[in-house]
Design an enzyme around this catalytic site. Sequence first.
Site, PDB file in Angstrom:
ATOM      1  N   LEU A 159       1.743   7.019  -8.422  1.00 42.51           N
ATOM      2  CA  LEU A 159       2.166   6.026  -7.434  1.00 42.51           C
ATOM      3  C   LEU A 159       1.649   4.662  -7.870  1.00 42.51           C
ATOM      4  CD1 LEU A 159       1.484   7.771  -4.002  1.00 42.51           C
ATOM      5  CD2 LEU A 159       3.571   7.702  -5.345  1.00 42.51           C
ATOM      6  N   GLY A 193      -1.574   6.415  -2.749  1.00 42.81           N
ATOM      7  CA  GLY A 193      -2.734   6.277  -3.640  1.00 42.81           C
ATOM      8  C   GLY A 193      -3.833   5.482  -2.949  1.00 42.81           C
ATOM      9  N   HIS A 194      -3.441   4.381  -2.322  1.00 39.92           N
ATOM     10  CA  HIS A 194      -4.414   3.580  -1.581  1.00 39.92           C
ATOM     11  C   HIS A 194      -4.981   4.375  -0.408  1.00 39.92           C
ATOM     12  CE1 HIS A 194      -1.711   0.318  -3.346  1.00 39.92           C
ATOM     13  NE2 HIS A 194      -2.894   0.013  -3.849  1.00 39.92           N
ATOM     14  N   LEU A 209       0.821  -1.223   0.000  1.00 44.35           N
ATOM     15  CA  LEU A 209       0.000   0.000   0.000  1.00 44.35           C
ATOM     16  C   LEU A 209       0.852   1.268   0.000  1.00 44.35           C
ATOM     17  CD1 LEU A 209      -2.776  -1.100   2.538  1.00 44.35           C
ATOM     18  CD2 LEU A 209      -2.718  -1.372   0.042  1.00 44.35           C
ATOM     19  N   LYS A 230      -6.420   5.770 -11.725  1.00 44.09           N
ATOM     20  CA  LYS A 230      -5.163   5.354 -12.358  1.00 44.09           C
ATOM     21  C   LYS A 230      -5.399   4.157 -13.267  1.00 44.09           C
ATOM     22  CE  LYS A 230      -0.664   3.566 -11.807  1.00 44.09           C
ATOM     23  NZ  LYS A 230      -1.067   2.169 -12.040  1.00 44.09           N
TER      24      LYS A 230
HETATM   25  P1  AMP Z   1      -3.610  -2.210  -6.695  1.00 42.29           P
HETATM   26  O1  AMP Z   1      -3.275  -2.547  -5.283  1.00 42.29           O
HETATM   27  O2  AMP Z   1      -2.484  -1.641  -7.481  1.00 42.29           O
HETATM   28  O3  AMP Z   1      -4.363  -3.310  -7.404  1.00 42.29           O
HETATM   29  O4  AMP Z   1      -4.628  -0.998  -6.616  1.00 42.29           O
HETATM   30  C1  AMP Z   1      -5.737  -1.036  -5.750  1.00 42.29           C
HETATM   31  C2  AMP Z   1      -6.577   0.174  -6.027  1.00 42.29           C
HETATM   32  O5  AMP Z   1      -5.789   1.347  -5.816  1.00 42.29           O
HETATM   33  C3  AMP Z   1      -7.074   0.248  -7.489  1.00 42.29           C
HETATM   34  O6  AMP Z   1      -8.402   0.723  -7.482  1.00 42.29           O
HETATM   35  C4  AMP Z   1      -6.127   1.251  -8.101  1.00 42.29           C
HETATM   36  O7  AMP Z   1      -6.701   1.936  -9.185  1.00 42.29           O
HETATM   37  C5  AMP Z   1      -5.872   2.184  -6.937  1.00 42.29           C
HETATM   38  N1  AMP Z   1      -4.626   2.926  -7.127  1.00 42.29           N
HETATM   39  C6  AMP Z   1      -3.401   2.416  -7.418  1.00 42.29           C
HETATM   40  N2  AMP Z   1      -2.498   3.411  -7.561  1.00 42.29           N
HETATM   41  C7  AMP Z   1      -3.162   4.570  -7.364  1.00 42.29           C
HETATM   42  C8  AMP Z   1      -2.791   5.950  -7.390  1.00 42.29           C
HETATM   43  N3  AMP Z   1      -1.553   6.338  -7.649  1.00 42.29           N
HETATM   44  N4  AMP Z   1      -3.741   6.878  -7.137  1.00 42.29           N
HETATM   45  C9  AMP Z   1      -5.022   6.491  -6.878  1.00 42.29           C
HETATM   46  N5  AMP Z   1      -5.431   5.214  -6.840  1.00 42.29           N
HETATM   47  C10 AMP Z   1      -4.525   4.260  -7.084  1.00 42.29           C
END
Ligand code: AMP
Length: 347
Positions: A184, A36-37, A33, A149
């Site tokens: 991110l 962004g998360h 995490l 993103k």
């Molecule tokens: P992930 O853990 O990468 O699968 O992402 C989980 C959630 O976080 C997904 O909905 C992504 O779109 C969101 N996410 C990942 N990176 C960012 C970011 N930089 N800004 C906003 N949301 C993000």
Amino acid sequence: MQTILEPRTMQAWADATRARGERIALVPTMGALHEGHVALIAEARRRAKRVVVSIFVNPIQFDRRGDFERYPRTLEDDAALCAAAGVDVIFAPSPRAMYPEGFQTAVEVAALTVPLCGKTRPGHFRGVTTVVTKLFHAVRPHLAVFGEKDWQQLAVVRRMAADLDFGIEIVGVPTVREADGLALSSRNRRLTPDDREAARCVPRALDAAAEMAATGETRPAMIVGRVEMEIAASPRARLEYAEVRDPETLEEVDEVAAPALLGIAVWVGEVRLIDNRLLVPTEAERESAHAARGGSRAGIETGAADGPAGSREAERESARAGRRGPGASEARSAAEPREHWTGPRDR
Ligand code: AMP
């Protein structure tokens, strides 16, 4: 904060929480995490009394085994971050708990999963929609929060939730970026220092494209050409795709006469980065396109937005901050990004 490992235990928690009349928000993640998360969790907290973060590196959405194996797993740090962010429950099932022996069901969204990442990652979105469905059934949330993103993923999940009557509100959150503009991503951890430096070509290309649209360029091929140039200028980077599409249907557009999505995927070293930007044409371009559709082409070839009036309009446009994901819903945090899209709302 508690950590739940089994879908059945998660469902029991959800049923008890719902019985108390409390709203549940789910933030699905694959862990590792970052800020962004955290932005997603903050949005979830604004909208619901209880927040569940799922942490599950979903094997069936990876098209390359090495990518799955190398995906960062940092559960202890993730738990500390979730506790600090006010999360109520971490749902962290094992692959075995999610996909027991004999599992053979999938959920698939059709046209939206064909272009962009769908082209080079066969089965990826099918893996995403299947796991998101399972997470929804385990957590029984009133709403779920996703990042812009992964714009295509957000559009696909929104479609699925509407098509299958999930009764779950899908909320999009603007992309959180580093100071130099790089989005991110958990995968950024795998960039070497040289690759990290090279990765700056991604936001640079997006900025250049947005600037072109804001100053009157409406031809997708010209905008994509510029993106190709920016990425090619960085020898460590390789462009997988750059495409201009309708932000909701993800269909190709032949003119940026309304806000359009520029989606890109770039390999930097061993790491695949995806990002996107809403291209917002100037008011003058929109008006001339409108006039053209109404039978008059007045102003359409004249570069009407190139003069000072056009520049001022472009400035006004970017000053009118705000941005929405694919059919995103209304609420936005105070830290609105620059682009403004007044396209259709979610239905
Ligand atoms: P992930 O853990 O990468 O699968 O992402 C989980 C959630 O976080 C997904 O909905 C992504 O779109 C969101 N996410 C990942 N990176 C960012 C970011 N930089 N800004 C906003 N949301 C993000």
